[in-house]
Design a protein around this motif. Structure first.
Motif, PDB file in Angstrom:
ATOM      1  N   LYS A  54       0.826  -1.220   0.000  1.00 35.68           N
ATOM      2  CA  LYS A  54       0.000   0.000   0.000  1.00 35.68           C
ATOM      3  C   LYS A  54       0.855   1.263   0.000  1.00 35.68           C
ATOM      4  CE  LYS A  54      -0.418   0.067   4.957  1.00 35.68           C
ATOM      5  NZ  LYS A  54      -0.960   0.666   6.056  1.00 35.68           N
ATOM      6  N   ASN A  55       2.076   1.177   0.482  1.00 37.51           N
ATOM      7  CA  ASN A  55       2.956   2.333   0.537  1.00 37.51           C
ATOM      8  C   ASN A  55       3.339   2.841  -0.859  1.00 37.51           C
ATOM      9  OD1 ASN A  55       4.310   4.255   2.097  1.00 37.51           O
ATOM     10  ND2 ASN A  55       6.212   3.086   2.031  1.00 37.51           N
ATOM     11  N   SER A  56       3.390   1.963  -1.840  1.00 35.58           N
ATOM     12  CA  SER A  56       3.740   2.372  -3.208  1.00 35.58           C
ATOM     13  C   SER A  56       2.765   3.420  -3.729  1.00 35.58           C
ATOM     14  CB  SER A  56       3.751   1.162  -4.138  1.00 35.58           C
ATOM     15  OG  SER A  56       4.791   0.283  -3.783  1.00 35.58           O
ATOM     16  N   ASN A  57       1.471   3.170  -3.597  1.00 36.73           N
ATOM     17  CA  ASN A  57       0.464   4.133  -4.068  1.00 36.73           C
ATOM     18  C   ASN A  57       0.530   5.437  -3.288  1.00 36.73           C
ATOM     19  OD1 ASN A  57      -0.585   2.582  -6.119  1.00 36.73           O
ATOM     20  ND2 ASN A  57      -2.076   1.592  -4.791  1.00 36.73           N
ATOM     21  N   GLU A  58       0.772   5.340  -2.000  1.00 29.00           N
ATOM     22  CA  GLU A  58       0.866   6.540  -1.167  1.00 29.00           C
ATOM     23  C   GLU A  58       2.041   7.409  -1.607  1.00 29.00           C
ATOM     24  OE1 GLU A  58       1.939   7.684   3.409  1.00 29.00           O
ATOM     25  OE2 GLU A  58       0.761   5.866   3.087  1.00 29.00           O
ATOM     26  N   ILE A  59       3.178   6.787  -1.883  1.00 28.69           N
ATOM     27  CA  ILE A  59       4.358   7.530  -2.337  1.00 28.69           C
ATOM     28  C   ILE A  59       4.096   8.160  -3.702  1.00 28.69           C
ATOM     29  CG2 ILE A  59       6.789   7.329  -3.033  1.00 28.69           C
ATOM     30  CD1 ILE A  59       6.315   7.184   0.023  1.00 28.69           C
ATOM     31  N   LEU A  60       3.491   7.407  -4.604  1.00 31.23           N
ATOM     32  CA  LEU A  60       3.160   7.967  -5.922  1.00 31.23           C
ATOM     33  C   LEU A  60       2.271   9.198  -5.781  1.00 31.23           C
ATOM     34  CD1 LEU A  60       2.554   4.789  -8.081  1.00 31.23           C
ATOM     35  CD2 LEU A  60       4.267   6.556  -8.489  1.00 31.23           C
ATOM     36  N   ARG A  61       1.291   9.104  -4.924  1.00 31.66           N
ATOM     37  CA  ARG A  61       0.347  10.206  -4.730  1.00 31.66           C
ATOM     38  C   ARG A  61       1.024  11.389  -4.033  1.00 31.66           C
ATOM     39  NH1 ARG A  61      -3.284   6.893  -3.383  1.00 31.66           N
ATOM     40  NH2 ARG A  61      -2.875   6.923  -1.153  1.00 31.66           N
ATOM     41  N   LYS A  62       1.768  11.112  -2.990  1.00 25.16           N
ATOM     42  CA  LYS A  62       2.347  12.163  -2.159  1.00 25.16           C
ATOM     43  C   LYS A  62       3.489  12.914  -2.844  1.00 25.16           C
ATOM     44  CE  LYS A  62       4.066  12.729   2.571  1.00 25.16           C
ATOM     45  NZ  LYS A  62       4.392  12.011   3.802  1.00 25.16           N
ATOM     46  N   TYR A  63       4.341  12.176  -3.529  1.00 25.67           N
ATOM     47  CA  TYR A  63       5.537  12.796  -4.085  1.00 25.67           C
ATOM     48  C   TYR A  63       5.487  13.026  -5.589  1.00 25.67           C
ATOM     49  CZ  TYR A  63       7.556  11.946   0.454  1.00 25.67           C
ATOM     50  OH  TYR A  63       7.791  11.954   1.795  1.00 25.67           O
ATOM     51  N   PHE A  64       4.814  12.170  -6.297  1.00 27.86           N
ATOM     52  CA  PHE A  64       4.871  12.272  -7.748  1.00 27.86           C
ATOM     53  C   PHE A  64       3.648  12.927  -8.370  1.00 27.86           C
ATOM     54  CE2 PHE A  64       7.817   8.846  -6.622  1.00 27.86           C
ATOM     55  CZ  PHE A  64       8.974   9.466  -7.055  1.00 27.86           C
ATOM     56  N   GLN A  65       2.852  13.559  -7.539  1.00 28.97           N
ATOM     57  CA  GLN A  65       1.805  14.443  -8.045  1.00 28.97           C
ATOM     58  C   GLN A  65       2.072  15.858  -7.541  1.00 28.97           C
ATOM     59  OE1 GLN A  65      -2.075  12.784  -7.260  1.00 28.97           O
ATOM     60  NE2 GLN A  65      -1.742  11.127  -8.689  1.00 28.97           N
ATOM     61  N   ASN A  66       3.298  16.099  -7.153  1.00 25.22           N
ATOM     62  CA  ASN A  66       3.748  17.395  -6.670  1.00 25.22           C
ATOM     63  C   ASN A  66       4.397  18.120  -7.854  1.00 25.22           C
ATOM     64  OD1 ASN A  66       5.647  19.363  -5.712  1.00 25.22           O
ATOM     65  ND2 ASN A  66       5.456  18.497  -3.674  1.00 25.22           N
ATOM     66  N   GLN A  67       3.892  19.306  -8.188  1.00 25.93           N
ATOM     67  CA  GLN A  67       4.314  20.002  -9.403  1.00 25.93           C
ATOM     68  C   GLN A  67       5.817  20.263  -9.459  1.00 25.93           C
ATOM     69  OE1 GLN A  67       1.985  20.460 -11.878  1.00 25.93           O
ATOM     70  NE2 GLN A  67       3.812  20.794 -13.085  1.00 25.93           N
ATOM     71  N   GLU A  68       6.445  20.570  -8.333  1.00 22.48           N
ATOM     72  CA  GLU A  68       7.886  20.837  -8.387  1.00 22.48           C
ATOM     73  C   GLU A  68       8.669  19.592  -8.807  1.00 22.48           C
ATOM     74  OE1 GLU A  68      10.025  21.232  -4.433  1.00 22.48           O
ATOM     75  OE2 GLU A  68       7.947  21.306  -3.749  1.00 22.48           O
ATOM     76  N   TYR A  69       8.238  18.415  -8.370  1.00 24.12           N
ATOM     77  CA  TYR A  69       8.889  17.175  -8.779  1.00 24.12           C
ATOM     78  C   TYR A  69       8.572  16.856 -10.233  1.00 24.12           C
ATOM     79  CZ  TYR A  69       9.399  16.218  -3.765  1.00 24.12           C
ATOM     80  OH  TYR A  69       9.706  16.275  -2.449  1.00 24.12           O
ATOM     81  N   ILE A  70       7.335  17.044 -10.615  1.00 28.32           N
ATOM     82  CA  ILE A  70       6.899  16.712 -11.975  1.00 28.32           C
ATOM     83  C   ILE A  70       7.760  17.443 -12.998  1.00 28.32           C
ATOM     84  CG2 ILE A  70       5.018  16.955 -13.642  1.00 28.32           C
ATOM     85  CD1 ILE A  70       3.096  16.488 -11.221  1.00 28.32           C
ATOM     86  N   ASN A  71       7.874  18.744 -12.849  1.00 26.01           N
ATOM     87  CA  ASN A  71       8.657  19.536 -13.806  1.00 26.01           C
ATOM     88  C   ASN A  71      10.111  19.104 -13.821  1.00 26.01           C
ATOM     89  OD1 ASN A  71       6.362  21.023 -14.435  1.00 26.01           O
ATOM     90  ND2 ASN A  71       6.842  22.620 -12.967  1.00 26.01           N
ATOM     91  N   TYR A  72      10.696  18.934 -12.642  1.00 23.29           N
ATOM     92  CA  TYR A  72      12.104  18.564 -12.553  1.00 23.29           C
ATOM     93  C   TYR A  72      12.361  17.184 -13.148  1.00 23.29           C
ATOM     94  CZ  TYR A  72      16.766  17.928 -10.660  1.00 23.29           C
ATOM     95  OH  TYR A  72      18.114  17.710 -10.542  1.00 23.29           O
ATOM     96  N   LEU A  73      11.537  16.224 -12.778  1.00 28.55           N
ATOM     97  CA  LEU A  73      11.746  14.855 -13.255  1.00 28.55           C
ATOM     98  C   LEU A  73      11.500  14.740 -14.756  1.00 28.55           C
ATOM     99  CD1 LEU A  73      10.199  12.912 -10.261  1.00 28.55           C
ATOM    100  CD2 LEU A  73      12.624  13.049 -10.879  1.00 28.55           C
ATOM    101  N   ASN A  74      10.463  15.377 -15.275  1.00 32.56           N
ATOM    102  CA  ASN A  74      10.192  15.310 -16.716  1.00 32.56           C
ATOM    103  C   ASN A  74      11.283  15.999 -17.526  1.00 32.56           C
ATOM    104  OD1 ASN A  74       7.858  13.781 -16.561  1.00 32.56           O
ATOM    105  ND2 ASN A  74       6.508  15.546 -16.596  1.00 32.56           N
ATOM    106  N   THR A  75      11.853  17.049 -16.981  1.00 28.69           N
ATOM    107  CA  THR A  75      12.901  17.792 -17.689  1.00 28.69           C
ATOM    108  C   THR A  75      14.227  17.047 -17.679  1.00 28.69           C
ATOM    109  OG1 THR A  75      11.855  19.893 -17.132  1.00 28.69           O
ATOM    110  CG2 THR A  75      14.179  19.972 -17.761  1.00 28.69           C
TER     111      THR A  75
END
Length: 137
Positions: A54-75
Motif C-alpha cells: 500500500k505504501n507504493s500508491n501513497e508515495i506515488l500520490r504524495k511525491y509524484f503528483q507534486n508540481q515541483e517534482y513533476i517539472n524537474y523529473l520530466n525535464t
C-alpha cells in the motif's frame, strides 16, 4: 458545424498539453525507456512498486503528483514505473529489491547507479536531497 468541431479539437489539444505538463511521463518498459534515455541523453529514474504494498500508491500520490517534482523529473530524467507483478521488461539482476517502493537513479550511458537507491521513503526533504545530489550534465 465545422467551427464547433475545430473549437473542440483545439480545446482537447490544450487539455492534453496541460495534462502532460501536470503529470510525470512514465514508461512501463525498461528497454524502451533506456532506448529513449540514450537517444535524449537523459538519465533514468526507476520507481519499482508492488501492487501488494500500500505504501507504493501513497508515495506515488504524495511525491509524484507534486508540481515541483513533476517539472524537474520530466525535464531531467526518463521516468520508469515498474510494477513487479506486471513488468514487461526489467533487468532484475541490475535493480534487485525486495523492498517496495524502491527508487533507483541510473545513468543512460552505462546503467550505473547515480546515487544510492531509496528503499524507505522517509520525507520530502530526503527525496529533494537525493535529487540535488545528482548533478545534471
Amino acid at each position: 458545424m465545422y467551427k464547433i468541431i475545430l473549437i473542440l479539437i483545439l480545446l482537447l489539444s490544450k487539455l492534453s498539453s496541460n495534462n502532460i505538463q501536470n503529470n510525470i511521463s512514465w514508461y512501463s518498459s525498461y528497454d524502451k525507456a533506456l532506448e529513449i534515455a540514450q537517444k535524449e541523453k537523459k538519465n533514468m529514474m526507476l520507481f519499482i512498486a508492488s501492487t501488494k504494498d500500500k505504501n507504493s500508491n501513497e508515495i506515488l500520490r504524495k511525491y509524484f503528483q507534486n508540481q515541483e517534482y513533476i517539472n524537474y523529473l520530466n525535464t531531467n530524467f526518463i521516468n520508469v514505473l515498474i510494477t513487479v507483478e506486471y513488468k514487461t521488461s526489467y533487468p532484475i539482476e541490475l535493480f534487485y529489491t525486495t523492498s517496495f517502493p524502491s527508487i533507483f537513479f541510473a545513468s543512460y550511458k552505462d546503467e550505473s547507479f547515480l546515487t544510492h537507491p531509496i528503499y524507505n521513503f522517509k520525507s520530502k526533504e530526503e527525496f529533494i536531497d537525493v535529487l540535488e545530489s545528482i548533478k545534471i550534465k
